[in-house]
Design an enzyme around this catalytic site. Structure first.
Site, mmCIF file in Angstrom:
data_model
loop_
_atom_site.group_PDB
_atom_site.id
_atom_site.type_symbol
_atom_site.label_atom_id
_atom_site.label_comp_id
_atom_site.label_asym_id
_atom_site.label_seq_id
_atom_site.Cartn_x
_atom_site.Cartn_y
_atom_site.Cartn_z
ATOM 1 N N SER A 107 67.734 59.466 66.313
ATOM 2 C CA SER A 107 67.642 60.803 66.871
ATOM 3 C C SER A 107 68.686 61.024 67.968
ATOM 4 O O SER A 107 68.822 60.212 68.873
ATOM 5 C CB SER A 107 66.239 61.009 67.445
ATOM 6 O OG SER A 107 66.151 62.285 68.005
ATOM 7 N N GLY A 108 69.434 62.105 67.859
ATOM 8 C CA GLY A 108 70.449 62.419 68.857
ATOM 9 C C GLY A 108 71.818 61.834 68.548
ATOM 10 O O GLY A 108 72.765 61.982 69.315
ATOM 11 N N THR A 112 72.920 66.159 62.421
ATOM 12 C CA THR A 112 72.879 67.586 62.097
ATOM 13 C C THR A 112 74.205 68.254 62.441
ATOM 14 O O THR A 112 74.700 69.096 61.683
ATOM 15 C CB THR A 112 71.698 68.260 62.821
ATOM 16 O OG1 THR A 112 70.499 67.581 62.436
ATOM 17 C CG2 THR A 112 71.579 69.711 62.470
ATOM 18 N N ASN A 157 66.513 64.291 72.171
ATOM 19 C CA ASN A 157 67.474 65.276 71.689
ATOM 20 C C ASN A 157 66.916 66.674 71.940
ATOM 21 O O ASN A 157 65.797 66.976 71.544
ATOM 22 C CB ASN A 157 67.702 65.039 70.186
ATOM 23 C CG ASN A 157 68.743 65.971 69.599
ATOM 24 O OD1 ASN A 157 69.238 66.875 70.269
ATOM 25 N ND2 ASN A 157 69.054 65.765 68.340
ATOM 26 N N SER A 160 66.226 68.438 68.288
ATOM 27 C CA SER A 160 65.916 67.380 67.332
ATOM 28 C C SER A 160 65.314 67.946 66.044
ATOM 29 O O SER A 160 64.362 68.720 66.078
ATOM 30 C CB SER A 160 64.935 66.400 67.983
ATOM 31 O OG SER A 160 64.710 65.324 67.107
ATOM 32 N N SER A 161 65.872 67.540 64.900
ATOM 33 C CA SER A 161 65.314 67.974 63.615
ATOM 34 C C SER A 161 64.021 67.228 63.395
ATOM 35 O O SER A 161 64.009 66.005 63.415
ATOM 36 C CB SER A 161 66.260 67.635 62.464
ATOM 37 O OG SER A 161 67.594 67.879 62.805
ATOM 38 N N GLY A 389 66.797 58.562 61.015
ATOM 39 C CA GLY A 389 67.121 57.141 60.929
ATOM 40 C C GLY A 389 65.919 56.292 61.289
ATOM 41 O O GLY A 389 64.849 56.796 61.643
ATOM 42 N N GLU A 391 63.254 54.230 63.113
ATOM 43 C CA GLU A 391 62.646 54.540 64.416
ATOM 44 C C GLU A 391 61.751 53.418 64.915
ATOM 45 O O GLU A 391 60.891 52.942 64.184
ATOM 46 C CB GLU A 391 61.772 55.813 64.300
ATOM 47 C CG GLU A 391 62.509 57.078 64.569
ATOM 48 C CD GLU A 391 61.601 58.309 64.567
ATOM 49 O OE1 GLU A 391 60.379 58.187 64.439
ATOM 50 O OE2 GLU A 391 62.175 59.409 64.684
HETATM 51 P P1 ATP Z 1 67.804 64.278 65.301
HETATM 52 O O1 ATP Z 1 67.498 63.106 64.414
HETATM 53 O O2 ATP Z 1 66.961 64.273 66.535
HETATM 54 O O3 ATP Z 1 67.778 65.566 64.596
HETATM 55 P P2 ATP Z 1 70.693 64.350 65.197
HETATM 56 O O4 ATP Z 1 71.272 63.040 64.767
HETATM 57 O O5 ATP Z 1 70.606 65.412 64.179
HETATM 58 O O6 ATP Z 1 69.283 64.050 65.880
HETATM 59 P P3 ATP Z 1 72.308 66.241 66.616
HETATM 60 O O7 ATP Z 1 71.314 67.282 66.859
HETATM 61 O O8 ATP Z 1 73.285 66.422 65.523
HETATM 62 O O9 ATP Z 1 71.544 64.839 66.454
HETATM 63 O O10 ATP Z 1 73.148 65.952 67.951
HETATM 64 C C1 ATP Z 1 72.527 65.923 69.222
HETATM 65 C C2 ATP Z 1 73.422 66.570 70.258
HETATM 66 O O11 ATP Z 1 74.567 65.746 70.474
HETATM 67 C C3 ATP Z 1 73.986 67.922 69.852
HETATM 68 O O12 ATP Z 1 73.116 68.947 70.199
HETATM 69 C C4 ATP Z 1 75.285 67.979 70.626
HETATM 70 O O13 ATP Z 1 75.047 68.362 71.960
HETATM 71 C C5 ATP Z 1 75.733 66.529 70.670
HETATM 72 N N1 ATP Z 1 76.715 66.211 69.595
HETATM 73 C C6 ATP Z 1 76.462 65.629 68.401
HETATM 74 N N2 ATP Z 1 77.590 65.475 67.677
HETATM 75 C C7 ATP Z 1 78.590 65.968 68.415
HETATM 76 C C8 ATP Z 1 80.018 66.116 68.241
HETATM 77 N N3 ATP Z 1 80.632 65.709 67.142
HETATM 78 N N4 ATP Z 1 80.734 66.669 69.245
HETATM 79 C C9 ATP Z 1 80.124 67.078 70.385
HETATM 80 N N5 ATP Z 1 78.803 66.965 70.610
HETATM 81 C C10 ATP Z 1 78.030 66.426 69.653
HETATM 82 MG MG MG Z 2 69.109 66.573 63.491
#
Ligand code: ATP
Ligand code: MG
Length: 697
Positions: A107-108, A112, A157, A160-161, A389, A391
Site C-alpha cells: 500500500s502506498g 494506482t 496512503n 488507498s485503493s 500486494g 500484507e
Molecule cells: P494502495 O495499495 O494503498 O492503493 P498504491 O500502490 O495504489 O497504494 P498510489 O495511490 O498509487 O499507491 O500512490 C500513493 C501516493 O504516492 C500517491 O497519492 C502519490 O502522492 C505518490 N506517488 C505514487 N507514485 C508516484 C509517482 N510516480 N510520482 C509522484 N508521486 C507518486
Molecule cells: Mg491504489
C-alpha cells in the site's frame, strides 16, 4: 565528460542483471538507493520494471517524454513506465497477441498512479477517431469515480485503493482504444461501518458533505458536518490536508456525466450514499423483555425514503430475525447487540453491492460493439492489474488472508511465466537451456485452496455446520486437517520455539514472502457475510432503481446457500488467472521508500522487506541464471561497431557475422558469450562493461 565507469558508480546500473554481485541483497539495495538519490526511480530486472515511489512530482511524465518512448526499442532508452506501456502496445500491434501489465507492491507504493500514467500514455499516443475520443474520456474518467467510491485515507496512503482492479483496454485494428472492461475484487466493506484511528471511510461520503449543493443535501436529509455521522468519525480524521474533498466532488460529478449517468441515476446513487450515513446514526434501546427497539425514528424515515422501502417494514426488519422452521415463518426479536449487527450488515451490503453496480454501469459505457463498426474486427486487449500486494500487520485477519493468498497465486503465475519465457527464448535462439533452481510456491497455494483438505474448504465447512461452530472450532478443525504441513503452524502444532510466536487463536502460514500469523477471530462471520432475511426482503421491495438491481428476488427463494466470501474470491481469482495466462505479461514492481510519505528519504529496512515480499532477488536469480545480457545482433553491432576496424564504419554482411568479427576484435573468451539465431548472449556484466568503457575511451 564523466566516464562510463564513474557514471555507473554514481547512478548505478539501469538493469539489475548488470550487477556484478547479483546474489547480494546489499548490492541490490545499494543500486536502488544510488538511483533513487538521483531521482532515477525506475530500474529493470530484465524486462521487469522496478519502481520506487518518489513522493514528489518528477518532470518525467510530460508529452515530450511520451514521445521519446514511442516506438523505440526497449533498452535504448532509460527505464520507464512508458517503455513497458509502449512495448506491450507494440507487441499487441505486431504479434496480435493480447497483453497484460501486472502491477504489484504494498500500500502506498504507487500502483494506482502507475496504472493511471499508463492509461494517459495510451490516451495521448494512440491514434484517434470520434468514437475513440468518448471512449478515451470514459476510460480516464472511470478512475476518479472508482477512487471516490473505492478508495480511502489509511495510515499508509491518503488515497488507498480498498479493492483490487483489473481493467481491459480494447484496441481496434488501427490501434485506437475503442472499449474497456473492469473487474473488481474484494472491496473492504468493513470500512463502511468502522475505521481505525487516523483513517477515513470511503472518500465519497466526505465529498458529498463538503461539495454537495445545499439543495441536494436538504433532499438527502444531510448536513455538512461530518462529525454528526457515526460512520465517519471512528477514525477521528474527517479532514485531511492532502485531500480537497470539495474539488474532488466536482471531478466525480463531471465523471459521472461522462459515463452517461443522467440526473435520476445520480440522485438514486447519492440517495444510497446518504442512506448509509443515516443508518450509522440509527440507535436502539431495550424494552422490558430485553429486545431491541429503534429509538431514532427520524433516521429510519429518511432511510426508508432514500432506499424506497416501507418505513415500518424497515423498522421491523432491523430488530427481528426471520427463521423458517418446518415451513413456518418465525419472527424472533433481536437483542441490542444483534440489532446493531444487523444494521451494520445492511450498511455494508448496500454499499458493497452499489459499488459492484457502479463498476457494471461503467462497463456498460465502455462496451465495444463490433456490430457498430463493421470491418473493425474483434478488438485486441491490454489488461492492467492494480491489486493489493502482500500484507503483514501486527494483527492479521480474514482480509489479509485473502490478499496474501491472492499474492501467492500471482507469484506462482509469475514464476511459471518467467521461467517459461526464458526457456522459450533459449529454445528459439538454439541455446541449451540450463535448469534453474527456484522455490515453487504451489505447495502453499494447495495448502490454501485444495479441495476438502485446504484451509478454504475447512473454513467453508465450519461456516455451513449448523450449531456450535465458532472461530476456535474452525482453528481446531484446521489443526486436525492440515497437521504436519511444512508451511502451517499453530500454537499446538509448533515446536518449542514457534509455540511462543503463535497465539492460541492464531495460525501461521509460511508464505513465499515470509511468515504471517492470522488471528481467526471474525473469520466465520466475515466469510458468511450474512444479511438477515428480513432485511433482504425489505431491500427486494425497493423503489430505488439501483437497489432494485442490487437485490434479486431469487436470493429469497433460492434454496442453495449463497457462496461464502472466500469461495467467491477464490473463484474470481481463478477466473483472473485464466485471463492472465492467455496474455503476454509485463511486470511492474512498486516500492515505497519510507512510511512517512516523504520525498528523498530511503529507509533501507523498509526497502529490504519489500525486496523480499516482491521476490525480487529470486526474480533476478532466475533472470541471471544463464546470461546477464542479450541483444539483437543488429543493435549490438550498431552500438559497438566502432571498436573494430572490420566493422567500422559499415559492415556489409549479415549482422551475426559482423558481431562475430566484433567479439573477435574485443577478445571475448568462449565461456563469456554465446551466439544465438538472432541475438548475442553475454554471460557476465563485466564483459559488457569492458566493452562499454572501451566505447567511452
Ligand atoms: P494502495 O495499495 O494503498 O492503493 P498504491 O500502490 O495504489 O497504494 P498510489 O495511490 O498509487 O499507491 O500512490 C500513493 C501516493 O504516492 C500517491 O497519492 C502519490 O502522492 C505518490 N506517488 C505514487 N507514485 C508516484 C509517482 N510516480 N510520482 C509522484 N508521486 C507518486
Ligand atoms: Mg491504489
Amino acid at each position: 565528460m564523466e566516464s562510463a565507469l564513474t557514471a555507473r558508480d554514481r547512478v548505478g546500473v539501469q538493469d539489475f542483471v548488470l550487477l556484478e554481485n547479483f546474489t547480494s541483497e546489499a548490492a541490490f539495495i545499494e543500486n536502488l538507493r544510488k538511483r533513487f538519490k538521483e531521482n532515477l526511480i525506475y530500474t529493470y530486472i530484465g524486462s521487469v520494471l522496478v519502481s520506487v515511489n518518489p513522493y514528489k512530482e518528477l518532470e518525467i511524465y510530460t508529452k515530450p517524454h511520451m514521445e521519446r518512448y514511442r516506438g523505440v526499442s526497449f533498452y535504448e532508452v532509460s527505464p520507464h513506465l512508458y517503455a513497458i506501456a509502449d512495448n506491450s502496445y507494440r507487441s499487441l500491434r505486431t504479434e496480435r497477441k493480447d497483453q497484460c501489465i501486472l502491477i504489484s507492491g504494498e500500500s502506498g507504493a504507487g500502483k494506482t498512479e502507475a496504472t493511471k500514467k499508463i492509461l494517459q500514455y495510451y490516451a495521448v499516443t494512440c491514434p484517434v477517431s470520434d468514437r475513440v475520443e468518448t471512449i478515451k474520456d470514459r476510460l480516464l474518467q472511470s478512475n476518479p469515480i472508482l477512487e471516490a467510491f473505492g478508495n480511502a485515507k489509511t495510515l499508509r496512503n491518503d488515497n488507498s485503493s480498498r479493492f483490487g482492479k483489473y481493467m481491459d483496454v480494447q484496441f481496434d485494428y488501427k490501434g485506437a482504444p475503442v472499449g474497456g472492461h473492469i473487474l473488481n475484487y474484494l472491496l473492504e466493506k468493513s470500512r463502511v461501518v468502522h475505521q481505525n484511528h487516523g483513517e477515513r471511510n470511503f472518500h465519497i461520503f466526505y465529498q458529498l458533505l463538503e461539495g454537495g449543493e445545499d439543495d441536494l443535501l436538504r433532499r438527502l436529509g444531510l448536513d455538512k458536518n461530518a462529525q454528526n455521522y457515526q460512520y465517519l468519525i471512528k477514525g477521528q480524521c474527517a479532514k485531511v490536508s492532502s485531500i480537497n474533498d470539495k474539488n474532488d466532488w466536482k471531478v466525480v460529478r463531471k465523471g459521472l456525466s461522462v459515463i452517461s449517468f443522467n440526473d435520476d441515476d445520480v440522485e438514486s446513487l447519492l440517495s444510497i450514499i446518504a442512506s448509509v450515513l443515516h443508518l450509522g446514526n440509527v440507535q436502539f434501546a431495550t424494552d422490558e423483555q430485553g429486545n431491541a427497539q429503534v429509538t431514532t425514528e427520524n433516521q429510519i424515515k429518511y432511510i426508508a425514503r432514500l432506499l424506497g422501502v416501507d418505513v415500518s417494514v424497515l423498522r421491523e426488519a432491523l430488530i427481528h430475525k426471520k427463521i423458517i422452521a418446518k415451513g413456518e415463518e418465525l419472527n424472533s426479536p433481536l437483542n441490542l447487540e444483534q440489532a446493531a449487527y444487523a444494521r451494520d450488515a445492511l450498511a455494508k451490503a448496500v454499499y458493497g453491492r452499489t459499488f459492484s453496480w457502479l463498476v457494471n454501469k461503467i462497463n456498460r459505457s465502455l462496451i465495444y460493439k463490433e456490430g457498430e463498426h463493421p470491418g473493425w474486427g474483434s478488438a485486441s486487449v491490454i489488461g492492467l492489474l492494480d491489486i493489493y500486494g502482500f500484507e503483514v500487520f501486527q494483527h492479521n485477519s480474514f482480509e489479509q488472508f485473502c490478499i496474501n493468498y491472492c499474492n501467492e497465486k500471482l507469484q506462482q503465475l509469475f514464476i511459471e511465466l518467467t521461467l517459461k519465457s526464458e526457456q522459450e527464448e533459449y529454445e528459439a535462439e538454439g541455446i541449451a537451456w540450463e535448469p534453474v533452481q527456484y522455490f515453487n510456491n504451489k505447495i502453499i497455494c494447495d495448502l490454501v485452496e485444495e479441495k476438502h483438505k485446504g484451509i478454504i474448504s475447512v473454513l467453508d465447512e465450519e461456516c455451513l455446520r449448523p450449531g456450535g461452530a465458532t472461530d476456535l472450532t474452525f482453528l481446531e478443525k484446521l489443526e486436525e486437517t492440515v497437521k504436519n504441513h511444512p508451511h502451517f503452524i499453530t500454537h499446538k502444532l509448533g515446536d518449542q520455539k514457534t509455540r511462543k510466536c503463535v497465539g492460541r487463536d492464531e495460525f501461521r502460514l509460511l508464505h513465499y514472502a515470509g511468515e504471517v500469523n492470522y488471528n481467526v477471530t471474525g473469520f466465520l462471520d466475515k466469510n458468511n457475510d450474512l444479511l438477515f432475511r428480513n432485511l433482504k426482503e425489505a431491500m427486494c421491495n425497493t423503489e430505488n432503481p439501483i437497489i432494485n438491481q442490487c437485490f434479486d428476488r431469487t436470493e429469497l427463494t433460492d434454496k442453495k446457500r449463497p457462496e461464502t466470501a472466500v469461495t467467491q474470491f477464490k473463484n474470481s481469482l481463478s477466473q483472473l488467472m485464466e485471463i492472465l495466462v492467455s496474455k503476454d505479461p509485463s511486470y511492474i514492481r512498486c516500492m515505497k521508500p519510507n512510511d512517512a510519505k516523504q520525498a528523498g528519504r530511503f529507509d533501507e529496512v523498509l526497502i529490504r522487506h519489500q525486496v523480499k515480499y516482491l521476490g525480487l532477488m529470486e526474480n533476478l536469480r532466475v533472470r541471471r541464471a544463464g546470461f546477464a545480457y542479450r541483444r539483437k545482433y543488429e543493435i549490438f553491432l550498431q552500438r559497438y561497431k566502432s571498436l573494430c576496424p572490420e566493422t567500422w564504419p559499415n559492415w556489409d554482411g549479415r549482422a551475426a557475422d559482423g558481431v562475430g568479427m566484433l567479439v573477435k576484435c574485443l577478445n571475448y573468451k568462449p565461456e563469456e558469450f554465446k551466439m544465438g539465431r538472432t541475438k548475442i548472449f553475454i554471460r557476465f556484466p563485466k564483459t559488457l562493461f569492458a566493452t562499454e568503457d572501451a566505447l567511452e575511451e
